[in-house]
Design an enzyme around this catalytic site. Sequence first.
Site, PDB file in Angstrom:
ATOM      1  N   SER A 124       0.854  -1.411   0.000  1.00  0.00           N
ATOM      2  CA  SER A 124      -0.073   0.111  -0.096  1.00  0.00           C
ATOM      3  C   SER A 124       0.817   1.481  -0.213  1.00  0.00           C
ATOM      4  O   SER A 124       0.456   2.154   0.071  1.00  0.00           O
ATOM      5  CB  SER A 124      -1.013   0.065   1.223  1.00  0.00           C
ATOM      6  OG  SER A 124      -0.374   0.051   2.336  1.00  0.00           O
ATOM      7  N   THR A 172      -1.201   3.738   4.920  1.00  0.00           N
ATOM      8  CA  THR A 172      -0.453   4.761   4.795  1.00  0.00           C
ATOM      9  C   THR A 172       0.790   4.524   5.766  1.00  0.00           C
ATOM     10  O   THR A 172       0.158   4.270   6.977  1.00  0.00           O
ATOM     11  CB  THR A 172      -1.054   6.241   5.053  1.00  0.00           C
ATOM     12  OG1 THR A 172      -2.349   6.095   3.859  1.00  0.00           O
ATOM     13  CG2 THR A 172      -0.130   7.298   4.731  1.00  0.00           C
ATOM     14  N   THR A 225       1.802   7.031   0.713  1.00  0.00           N
ATOM     15  CA  THR A 225       0.930   6.213   0.133  1.00  0.00           C
ATOM     16  C   THR A 225       0.606   5.839  -1.220  1.00  0.00           C
ATOM     17  O   THR A 225       0.915   6.784  -1.985  1.00  0.00           O
ATOM     18  CB  THR A 225      -0.501   6.210   0.694  1.00  0.00           C
ATOM     19  OG1 THR A 225      -1.460   5.290   0.711  1.00  0.00           O
ATOM     20  CG2 THR A 225      -1.170   7.480   0.319  1.00  0.00           C
ATOM     21  N   ARG A 244      -7.707  10.400  -8.527  1.00  0.00           N
ATOM     22  CA  ARG A 244      -7.903  10.421  -7.266  1.00  0.00           C
ATOM     23  C   ARG A 244      -6.804  10.913  -6.233  1.00  0.00           C
ATOM     24  O   ARG A 244      -5.725  10.442  -6.319  1.00  0.00           O
ATOM     25  CB  ARG A 244      -8.630   9.114  -6.829  1.00  0.00           C
ATOM     26  CG  ARG A 244      -8.856   9.431  -5.239  1.00  0.00           C
ATOM     27  CD  ARG A 244      -7.966   8.719  -4.431  1.00  0.00           C
ATOM     28  NE  ARG A 244      -8.780   8.587  -3.042  1.00  0.00           N
ATOM     29  CZ  ARG A 244      -8.046   8.048  -1.994  1.00  0.00           C
ATOM     30  NH1 ARG A 244      -6.815   7.917  -1.901  1.00  0.00           N
ATOM     31  NH2 ARG A 244      -8.699   7.913  -0.582  1.00  0.00           N
ATOM     32  N   VAL A 245      -7.228  11.888  -5.450  1.00  0.00           N
ATOM     33  CA  VAL A 245      -6.077  12.454  -4.402  1.00  0.00           C
ATOM     34  C   VAL A 245      -6.506  12.061  -2.981  1.00  0.00           C
ATOM     35  O   VAL A 245      -7.843  12.457  -2.905  1.00  0.00           O
ATOM     36  CB  VAL A 245      -5.726  13.714  -4.607  1.00  0.00           C
ATOM     37  CG1 VAL A 245      -4.774  14.103  -3.383  1.00  0.00           C
ATOM     38  CG2 VAL A 245      -4.896  13.954  -5.921  1.00  0.00           C
ATOM     39  N   GLY A 246      -5.747  11.500  -2.141  1.00  0.00           N
ATOM     40  CA  GLY A 246      -6.346  11.117  -0.983  1.00  0.00           C
ATOM     41  C   GLY A 246      -5.861  12.104  -0.023  1.00  0.00           C
ATOM     42  O   GLY A 246      -5.427  13.227  -0.372  1.00  0.00           O
ATOM     43  N   ASP A 247      -6.106  11.747   1.183  1.00  0.00           N
ATOM     44  CA  ASP A 247      -5.787  12.806   2.597  1.00  0.00           C
ATOM     45  C   ASP A 247      -4.356  12.855   2.665  1.00  0.00           C
ATOM     46  O   ASP A 247      -4.067  14.036   3.121  1.00  0.00           O
ATOM     47  CB  ASP A 247      -6.302  12.100   3.763  1.00  0.00           C
ATOM     48  CG  ASP A 247      -5.765  10.859   4.081  1.00  0.00           C
ATOM     49  OD1 ASP A 247      -5.388   9.864   3.328  1.00  0.00           O
ATOM     50  OD2 ASP A 247      -5.519  10.465   5.293  1.00  0.00           O
ATOM     51  N   THR A 250      -4.378   7.417   8.897  1.00  0.00           N
ATOM     52  CA  THR A 250      -4.208   6.208   7.665  1.00  0.00           C
ATOM     53  C   THR A 250      -5.685   5.924   7.881  1.00  0.00           C
ATOM     54  O   THR A 250      -6.495   6.015   8.723  1.00  0.00           O
ATOM     55  CB  THR A 250      -3.349   5.251   8.287  1.00  0.00           C
ATOM     56  OG1 THR A 250      -3.306   4.242   7.301  1.00  0.00           O
ATOM     57  CG2 THR A 250      -3.737   4.786   9.763  1.00  0.00           C
ATOM     58  N   GLY A 251      -6.012   5.237   6.638  1.00  0.00           N
ATOM     59  CA  GLY A 251      -7.487   4.773   6.528  1.00  0.00           C
ATOM     60  C   GLY A 251      -7.899   5.260   5.189  1.00  0.00           C
ATOM     61  O   GLY A 251      -7.128   5.759   4.449  1.00  0.00           O
TER      62      GLY A 251
HETATM   63  N1  GLY Z   1      -5.038   7.182   3.290  1.00  0.00           N
HETATM   64  C1  GLY Z   1      -4.716   6.865   2.292  1.00  0.00           C
HETATM   65  C2  GLY Z   1      -5.808   7.026   1.066  1.00  0.00           C
HETATM   66  O1  GLY Z   1      -6.894   7.138   1.216  1.00  0.00           O
HETATM   67  O2  GLY Z   1      -5.416   7.638   0.270  1.00  0.00           O
END
Ligand code: GLY
Length: 324
Positions: free
Chosen positions: A77, A177, A195, A205-208, A228-229
């Site tokens: 991941s 992450t 991550t 797509r961009v995550g947190d 994380t998550g």
């Molecule tokens: N926390 C990783 C993501 O959702 O991209």
Amino acid sequence: MPIRFLALLSLSFLAACASAPATVEASRGPRPLLIATWPFGKIATDLALQSLRAGGSRLDAVEAGIREIERLSCDGSVGLGGRPNAAGYPQLDACIMDGPGHRAGSVAGLEGIVHPISAARRVMERSKHVMLVGEGARWFALEHGVEAVPIEELAERKSRWAAGERPSETDRAGHDTVTLLLVDGAGHIAGGCSTSGAGGKLPGRVGDSPILGSGLYVDDEVGAAGATGLGENVMRYCATFWIVELMRQGRSPQEACEEVVHRIARLDPQGYDLDICFIALDKHGRYGAAASNSRFPFAVATETGSELLHVERVSPRARTGGAQ
Ligand code: GLY
């Protein structure tokens, strides 16, 4: 004269008490202190600690710890061996932040770069910007010597995706992450995260994780928090900024992490079914962690060594009508 001297002494004592940070010294933890997400976090904290011991800076330590997880593509991941997007190739996100100067660098949607955390650090240190994305982020990383692999073979996947040819199996669950926070011996703070993001995400797509205040936030006056998550459930709430602000108001890192899980669960239609986890530490070497709906392992390290700890999911609070 002695009475005047005593009065002055008492006044200076009272003034010193008024400006001293309340209660914190009494519960001060060890420094340096490092904390990182998931069992692979122990690899990261150990490498980071090694870097500090060898005389590395806070940022050297954060970068070294996270680079190792990227190299190993832990849990499938993080890094180029991480989870591919829906079109079948990885797009990586990372950021780094340093307390003194409130400096930050971030990359998102990075393709074919082996160490996104190093690219993020170079954005912070060698550009006037904070965040670079996609092709521009890759160009910048290449120009600044971050190790890369060829991405020509992605062109075919991209044109198939653009033409509407979609792989039938895109549901690659998971979104771990690596997030690493540290407070050094002098009480200065740094953190980073990296991550491949949510498995099977839409291209782009961009995550947190690369979003400051969502996947990571560092405030040198207070502390730091990392997430994380499932990124969507973190970034809609600026969760790590929120945790740090609760610590500023006097909550311990543990209380602040738990409180933000509860507050998000209260606001969110999904309740506690959020798949989010947080870690935090403060300037004084105290730390905490919390998870919405699963057991959450994390690593903690001090000069005397590192250990793997875990928290169980928070106990859900009953939903009531009023604000809390
Ligand atoms: N926390 C990783 C993501 O959702 O991209």
